[in-house]
Design a protein around this motif. Structure first.
Motif, PDB file in Angstrom:
ATOM      1  N   LEU A   4       0.832  -1.205   0.000  1.00  0.00           N
ATOM      2  CA  LEU A   4       0.000   0.000   0.000  1.00  0.00           C
ATOM      3  C   LEU A   4       0.868   1.257   0.000  1.00  0.00           C
ATOM      4  O   LEU A   4       0.556   2.236  -0.684  1.00  0.00           O
ATOM      5  CB  LEU A   4      -0.910   0.007   1.234  1.00  0.00           C
ATOM      6  CG  LEU A   4      -2.043  -1.016   1.246  1.00  0.00           C
ATOM      7  CD1 LEU A   4      -2.786  -0.948   2.558  1.00  0.00           C
ATOM      8  CD2 LEU A   4      -3.000  -0.760   0.101  1.00  0.00           C
ATOM      9  N   ALA A  63       2.130   2.534  -3.421  1.00  0.00           N
ATOM     10  CA  ALA A  63       1.194   3.319  -4.242  1.00  0.00           C
ATOM     11  C   ALA A  63       1.178   4.772  -3.790  1.00  0.00           C
ATOM     12  O   ALA A  63       1.246   5.689  -4.610  1.00  0.00           O
ATOM     13  CB  ALA A  63      -0.205   2.713  -4.141  1.00  0.00           C
ATOM     14  N   VAL A  64       1.137   4.968  -2.466  1.00  0.00           N
ATOM     15  CA  VAL A  64       1.076   6.334  -1.958  1.00  0.00           C
ATOM     16  C   VAL A  64       2.361   7.084  -2.297  1.00  0.00           C
ATOM     17  O   VAL A  64       2.331   8.221  -2.770  1.00  0.00           O
ATOM     18  CB  VAL A  64       0.836   6.315  -0.435  1.00  0.00           C
ATOM     19  CG1 VAL A  64       0.998   7.695   0.141  1.00  0.00           C
ATOM     20  CG2 VAL A  64      -0.536   5.772  -0.130  1.00  0.00           C
ATOM     21  N   TYR A 115       2.566   8.047  -5.791  1.00  0.00           N
ATOM     22  CA  TYR A 115       1.666   9.158  -6.058  1.00  0.00           C
ATOM     23  C   TYR A 115       2.323  10.480  -5.665  1.00  0.00           C
ATOM     24  O   TYR A 115       2.282  11.453  -6.395  1.00  0.00           O
ATOM     25  CB  TYR A 115       0.346   8.974  -5.309  1.00  0.00           C
ATOM     26  CG  TYR A 115      -0.504  10.195  -5.419  1.00  0.00           C
ATOM     27  CD1 TYR A 115      -1.220  10.438  -6.580  1.00  0.00           C
ATOM     28  CD2 TYR A 115      -0.513  11.158  -4.415  1.00  0.00           C
ATOM     29  CE1 TYR A 115      -1.948  11.594  -6.724  1.00  0.00           C
ATOM     30  CE2 TYR A 115      -1.247  12.311  -4.550  1.00  0.00           C
ATOM     31  CZ  TYR A 115      -1.955  12.532  -5.703  1.00  0.00           C
ATOM     32  OH  TYR A 115      -2.667  13.678  -5.851  1.00  0.00           O
ATOM     33  N   ILE A 116       2.975  10.494  -4.494  1.00  0.00           N
ATOM     34  CA  ILE A 116       3.616  11.732  -4.039  1.00  0.00           C
ATOM     35  C   ILE A 116       4.811  12.069  -4.925  1.00  0.00           C
ATOM     36  O   ILE A 116       5.247  13.201  -4.966  1.00  0.00           O
ATOM     37  CB  ILE A 116       4.059  11.592  -2.563  1.00  0.00           C
ATOM     38  CG1 ILE A 116       2.860  11.261  -1.687  1.00  0.00           C
ATOM     39  CG2 ILE A 116       4.700  12.849  -2.054  1.00  0.00           C
ATOM     40  CD1 ILE A 116       3.215  11.065  -0.242  1.00  0.00           C
ATOM     41  N   ILE A 126       7.732  10.154  -4.784  1.00  0.00           N
ATOM     42  CA  ILE A 126       8.976   9.682  -4.190  1.00  0.00           C
ATOM     43  C   ILE A 126       8.996   8.157  -4.182  1.00  0.00           C
ATOM     44  O   ILE A 126       9.647   7.542  -3.358  1.00  0.00           O
ATOM     45  CB  ILE A 126       9.164  10.220  -2.758  1.00  0.00           C
ATOM     46  CG1 ILE A 126       7.892  10.011  -1.963  1.00  0.00           C
ATOM     47  CG2 ILE A 126       9.549  11.673  -2.779  1.00  0.00           C
ATOM     48  CD1 ILE A 126       8.010  10.448  -0.531  1.00  0.00           C
ATOM     49  N   ILE A 184      -1.867   4.382 -10.923  1.00  0.00           N
ATOM     50  CA  ILE A 184      -2.861   5.270 -10.306  1.00  0.00           C
ATOM     51  C   ILE A 184      -2.465   6.714 -10.551  1.00  0.00           C
ATOM     52  O   ILE A 184      -3.292   7.576 -10.837  1.00  0.00           O
ATOM     53  CB  ILE A 184      -2.968   4.969  -8.804  1.00  0.00           C
ATOM     54  CG1 ILE A 184      -3.540   3.576  -8.598  1.00  0.00           C
ATOM     55  CG2 ILE A 184      -3.834   5.993  -8.102  1.00  0.00           C
ATOM     56  CD1 ILE A 184      -3.433   3.071  -7.192  1.00  0.00           C
ATOM     57  N   ARG A 196      -4.850   9.489 -12.438  1.00  0.00           N
ATOM     58  CA  ARG A 196      -5.554  10.197 -11.360  1.00  0.00           C
ATOM     59  C   ARG A 196      -6.592  11.177 -11.870  1.00  0.00           C
ATOM     60  O   ARG A 196      -7.563  11.477 -11.184  1.00  0.00           O
ATOM     61  CB  ARG A 196      -4.543  10.917 -10.475  1.00  0.00           C
ATOM     62  CG  ARG A 196      -3.794  12.011 -11.191  1.00  0.00           C
ATOM     63  CD  ARG A 196      -2.428  12.133 -10.654  1.00  0.00           C
ATOM     64  NE  ARG A 196      -2.312  13.302  -9.798  1.00  0.00           N
ATOM     65  CZ  ARG A 196      -1.154  13.748  -9.360  1.00  0.00           C
ATOM     66  NH1 ARG A 196      -0.047  13.122  -9.677  1.00  0.00           N
ATOM     67  NH2 ARG A 196      -1.099  14.794  -8.604  1.00  0.00           N
ATOM     68  N   PHE A 250      -6.724  -0.666  -8.696  1.00  0.00           N
ATOM     69  CA  PHE A 250      -7.200  -0.796  -7.319  1.00  0.00           C
ATOM     70  C   PHE A 250      -7.671  -2.219  -7.035  1.00  0.00           C
ATOM     71  O   PHE A 250      -7.434  -2.750  -5.951  1.00  0.00           O
ATOM     72  CB  PHE A 250      -8.335   0.187  -7.056  1.00  0.00           C
ATOM     73  CG  PHE A 250      -7.857   1.575  -6.753  1.00  0.00           C
ATOM     74  CD1 PHE A 250      -6.896   1.779  -5.780  1.00  0.00           C
ATOM     75  CD2 PHE A 250      -8.348   2.665  -7.432  1.00  0.00           C
ATOM     76  CE1 PHE A 250      -6.440   3.053  -5.490  1.00  0.00           C
ATOM     77  CE2 PHE A 250      -7.895   3.942  -7.149  1.00  0.00           C
ATOM     78  CZ  PHE A 250      -6.949   4.130  -6.186  1.00  0.00           C
ATOM     79  N   MET A 309      -4.667  -4.527  -6.624  1.00  0.00           N
ATOM     80  CA  MET A 309      -3.966  -4.204  -5.397  1.00  0.00           C
ATOM     81  C   MET A 309      -4.772  -4.689  -4.188  1.00  0.00           C
ATOM     82  O   MET A 309      -4.216  -5.240  -3.244  1.00  0.00           O
ATOM     83  CB  MET A 309      -3.761  -2.694  -5.311  1.00  0.00           C
ATOM     84  CG  MET A 309      -2.693  -2.303  -4.363  1.00  0.00           C
ATOM     85  SD  MET A 309      -2.035  -0.703  -4.753  1.00  0.00           S
ATOM     86  CE  MET A 309      -3.279   0.338  -4.121  1.00  0.00           C
ATOM     87  N   PHE A 310      -6.094  -4.504  -4.262  1.00  0.00           N
ATOM     88  CA  PHE A 310      -6.959  -4.940  -3.159  1.00  0.00           C
ATOM     89  C   PHE A 310      -6.834  -6.444  -2.953  1.00  0.00           C
ATOM     90  O   PHE A 310      -6.671  -6.916  -1.824  1.00  0.00           O
ATOM     91  CB  PHE A 310      -8.414  -4.553  -3.462  1.00  0.00           C
ATOM     92  CG  PHE A 310      -9.408  -5.093  -2.481  1.00  0.00           C
ATOM     93  CD1 PHE A 310      -9.432  -4.616  -1.182  1.00  0.00           C
ATOM     94  CD2 PHE A 310     -10.309  -6.070  -2.841  1.00  0.00           C
ATOM     95  CE1 PHE A 310     -10.342  -5.098  -0.274  1.00  0.00           C
ATOM     96  CE2 PHE A 310     -11.218  -6.563  -1.940  1.00  0.00           C
ATOM     97  CZ  PHE A 310     -11.231  -6.081  -0.645  1.00  0.00           C
ATOM     98  N   VAL A 365      -3.371  -7.281  -1.439  1.00  0.00           N
ATOM     99  CA  VAL A 365      -3.223  -6.863  -0.042  1.00  0.00           C
ATOM    100  C   VAL A 365      -4.147  -7.663   0.864  1.00  0.00           C
ATOM    101  O   VAL A 365      -3.758  -8.073   1.966  1.00  0.00           O
ATOM    102  CB  VAL A 365      -3.499  -5.349   0.084  1.00  0.00           C
ATOM    103  CG1 VAL A 365      -3.518  -4.930   1.527  1.00  0.00           C
ATOM    104  CG2 VAL A 365      -2.458  -4.572  -0.669  1.00  0.00           C
TER     105      VAL A 365
END
Lengths: 478, 325
Positions: A395, A398-399, A402-403, A405, A418, A422, A439, A442-443, A446
């Motif tokens: 998880l 992905a975040v 997105y940021i 980094i 993603i 977006r 998603f 990934m769901f 996870v």
């Protein structure tokens, strides 16, 4: 020419470790007992089946090579392409090469956007042009589409049923041989969950996977099952490629942090004194920086290093791979503190126990005691931490991507998918398939990881195991 | 009590020095200011003059640790280490790449960050603790089982999905609230309600499950059996005994994040265009504004240490057995 990227090497190393510890555990009954408890958990084994499917895809994607260049007229063919491919790419060649111009909906035969084309009579018209690959085998898409799709789905389902029956037959045959009963009896036992290992969960999950995968595989030959993205890449191909990135981040990161966490945690707890102070200071300092910011700072710095040394990497895939590996190490360095603290606390407890005191009295060396007596007794904490961390890391990738980094923008991952998609929900008409595909996969990954880690924790955590024994005792008393 | 707080704050000093040294190493030793200048100005076709100018504008044209050229105390103070790292201790953050004062920026952006983070924190805590109590009350029933299944499923959904999906459903399809933006005063509520709801929902799964485990652990203890033996109702047992005793493990995880609320949430703020510290950090990361990232790292660790201290103080409030000395 086969090529081994750094992450591939570590993945293979991990597998070798897994097989090695499998043999080690297999010969020791007291270790095997806990794993048997994992095998009894139906949710855990269903999750493991899903994970195994993901892992097979990830492994196929880890066998990399550089294809030989086609011989150009007049020159001997001795060069290799600078493009790095994987075995999965070779399997999915029609998906990989079948790019369209831009967006197309799942299973579509026409583009999602109107285009101005010149008609044979010289006039211009705004129409939805045919796709180059999706449904290109149809003469008249409007007429034939429904029949072709349902025919392909039926063929996929038939194949899935066949494969599922084969698996079930193998399992039943093995069970029948083992118990010395006939097929019907063996099948009944498996179905009712009377086996010690949760075979019914494994077979049921396998059936679901096959029933979903069969039609998709049958359709993928002629259509873009999940549609195409902005630059016309097949979304199914992108999601399948994302799996490896997720798995690599989830596993290599823990592999990178384990030596630190285990060694420092045990040493701090066992030796105490100034060593303990230094190690505690070290992890409190690292811990006090909010994780995202420390990762951001490290990744920004790593980016500068990679960008200022372009000569270190022969191909862009190697550069992206180096960045992925660095990201794993950065995540590892920022996340070892929790495990280290747990191990220190546990070692403090174990140090006072009789068998450690006895070893000390016999004159065993400190390293010997830590390696022989303390390490095996904290391994369950390490194992639980490893499986629990996995889903969080997938998880987090992905975040972070997105940021900005996370992984290299050229690495295909759930995060980059993603990130590029977006704004697609804000479009008119809405493009939903990239996001939904990313998603959903990934769901599933996870969720499977979470369920499996719960099963492992329940089997290995002595507190929970103790509670279960107490509960059974209570049940028997009642 | 006061002596304890002072001593704890003094203990924090070496940790802050460590954080400072670490960031200094990361930002100035791993990569020299020359590397960063080249990176910012484009790798190829960059003249030494341009690099010099870039460094001079940002004050990176001094030696790292020791300035030979300067006089007296200037040998130590006119260096990058002193100017950029030591000054963080008096909360002098210098200027961002766009020339704005970072300290001022942080002060103005704190408000919007708190306007989201505080309601999320309070509402989230209330909702998750209530859900966990309900699950614990109905333990070992179908409600409990499916509740835990729902929690695990909710934990497995990416936070990005909650944000993107929520924005799409509530703002774009139902047109209930604006998609993004921010306004001052009471008008802000219109913009805040969706991000607050989404961040709360995103946290429900893991927290509920965690609190449920804590409650179940407490329920198995002897004092609960005693309470039941006295003839107390299950409700009274849960609220008067279990909840109170579960406060210690809950506080351990909760109080430490209170100071970090100032930092805001990176994702939510950037998706909803809220001018808080989280979106400030993301913008700085995307623009590779190292001065801002450095400042945020330092503030983050200061707040974390304050949070640890608050946790210890809060123990004395809920558990009379704990004495600070």
């Amino acid at each position: 020419m086969p090529i081994i990227l750094w992450t591939d090497a570590l993945v293979f190393l991990l597998i070798a470790c897994g097989i090695g510890s499998g043999f080690y555990i297999g010969r020791r009954e007291y270790l095997l007992a806990s794993w048997r408890r994992v095998g009894e958990s139906r949710a855990g084994m269903a999750a493991l089946t899903v994970l195994a499917a993901f892992i097979v895809l990830g492994l196929l994607d880890s066998l990399h090579y550089r294809p030989r260049l086609e011989a150009v007229a007049g020159q001997p063919a001795n060069g290799y392409s600078s493009e790095v491919r994987s075995a999965l790419d070779a399997l999915l060649l029609p998906l990989r090469s079948g790019t369209e111009k831009t967006y197309s909906a799942p299973l579509a035969t026409h583009l999602y956007a109107r285009e101005t084309v010149e008609l044979p009579d010289g006039t211009q018209a705004r129409v939805f042009p045919r796709l180059r690959h999706g449904g290109a085998h149809l003469q008249d898409p409007v007429e034939e589409w429904a029949r072709d799709v349902s025919w392909k789905v039926a063929r996929g389902l038939a194949f899935a049923v066949l494969a599922g029956l084969t698996f079930a037959a193998i399992a039943v045959q093995a069970a029948a041989l083992r118990w010395g009963v006939g097929w019907p009896a063996a099948w009944r036992r498996i179905r009712r969950g009377e086996t010690q290992f949760a075979w019914n969960a494994v077979l049921a999950t396998l059936a679901v996977l096959l029933l979903l995968g069969g039609p998709v595989a049958a359709l993928a030959g002629g259509y873009h099952v999940f549609g195409t993205d902005k630059v016309g890449q097949d979304v199914l191909y992108l999601t399948l490629k994302s799996i490896r990135t997720g798995l690599v981040i989830g596993t290599i990161t823990t592999l990178a942090m384990l030596p630190f966490a285990v060694a420092l945690g045990i040493v701090a707890g066992y030796l105490g004194g100034w060593v303990d102070d230094v190690i505690q200071y070290l992890y409190t300092t690292l811990n006090s920086i909010p994780g995202v910011l420390l990762i951001a700072a490290s990744v920004l710095m790593m980016q500068v290093v990679i960008d200022t040394h372009p000569d270190w990497f022969a191909t862009s895939a190697q550069r992206a791979d180096a960045r992925l590996l660095a990201l794993c190490f950065i995540l590892g360095v920022t996340s070892w503190t929790g495990l280290c603290r747990l191990l220190r606390a546990e070692t403090l407890k174990l140090r006072e126990l009789d068998y450690v005191q006895a070893a000390q009295a016999f004159g065993a060396s400190a390293t010997g005691i830590m390696g022989r007596h303390i390490l095996p007794n904290v391994m369950h904490i390490v194992l639980i931490a490893v499986v629990m961390d996995f889903s969080g890391l997938v998880l987090a990738e992905a975040v972070l991507s997105y940021i900005g980094i996370g992984v290299d923008p050229s690495t295909i991952s759930f995060g980059t998918m993603i990130n590029t998609a977006r704004l697609e929900l804000a479009r008119e008409p809405v493009v939903w398939w990239s996001l939904v595909a990313a998603f959903a996969f990934m769901f599933v990954l996870v969720l499977a990881a979470n369920l499996f880690s719960d099963a492992v924790r329940d089997a290995f955590d002595p507190r929970i195991a103790g509670r279960r024994i107490a509960a059974t005792a209570q049940g028997q008393a009642a | 009590m006061l002596a304890y707080i002072v001593r704890r704050l003094l203990y924090a000093l070496p940790i802050l020095i460590g954080v400072n040294l670490l960031t200094f190493t990361l930002f100035f030793v791993v990569n020299t200011p020359d590397d960063m200048a080249r990176m910012q100005l484009g790798i190829k076709r960059v003249t030494p003059e341009a690099i010099q100018k870039w460094k001079a504008e940002r004050g990176y044209d001094q030696p790292l640790l020791y300035n030979e050229a300067a006089e007296g105390a200037g040998k130590v103070t006119r260096t990058i280490f002193f100017e950029k790292s030591v000054k963080l201790f008096v909360f002098d953050f210098g200027r961002a790449d766009d020339g704005r004062d970072i300290g001022h920026e942080i002060k103005t952006r704190m408000g919007p960050s708190l306007a989201i983070a505080v309601p999320v924190f309070l509402l989230g805590l209330f909702v998750t603790v209530s859900f966990a109590l309900v699950l614990a009350f109905f333990r070992a029933t179908y409600l409990d089982f499916w509740g835990v299944v729902a929690c695990v499923a909710m934990m497995s959904i990416s936070s990005l999905f909650y944000i993107i999906g929520g924005q799409y459903l509530v703002s774009k399809i139902w047109h209930l609230v604006p998609i993004s933006g921010y306004a001052g005063g009471l008008d802000a509520a219109r913009f805040l309600i969706l991000p607050v709801l989404i961040s709360m929902v995103a946290g429900i799964g893991s927290s509920t499950r965690w609190y449920r485990t804590i409650f179940l652990e407490e329920i198995g203890k002897d004092y609960v059996r005693t309470a039941r033996a006295k003839g107390l109702s299950e409700m009274a047992v849960l609220f008067r005994h279990v909840l109170k005793n579960a406060m210690i493990p809950i506080l351990t995880g909760v109080v430490v994040v209170i100071p970090l609320l100032f930092m805001g949430s990176l994702l939510v703020e950037s998706f909803f265009g809220i001018p808080g510290l989280g979106s400030y950090t993301i913008d700085a990361i995307n623009a590779q504004d190292f001065a801002v990232v450095r400042a945020m790292v330092f503030i983050g660790s200061v707040l974390y240490i304050v949070g640890l201290l608050l946790t210890d103080l809060s123990y004395t409030l809920v558990d009379p057995r704990v004495r600070l000395q």
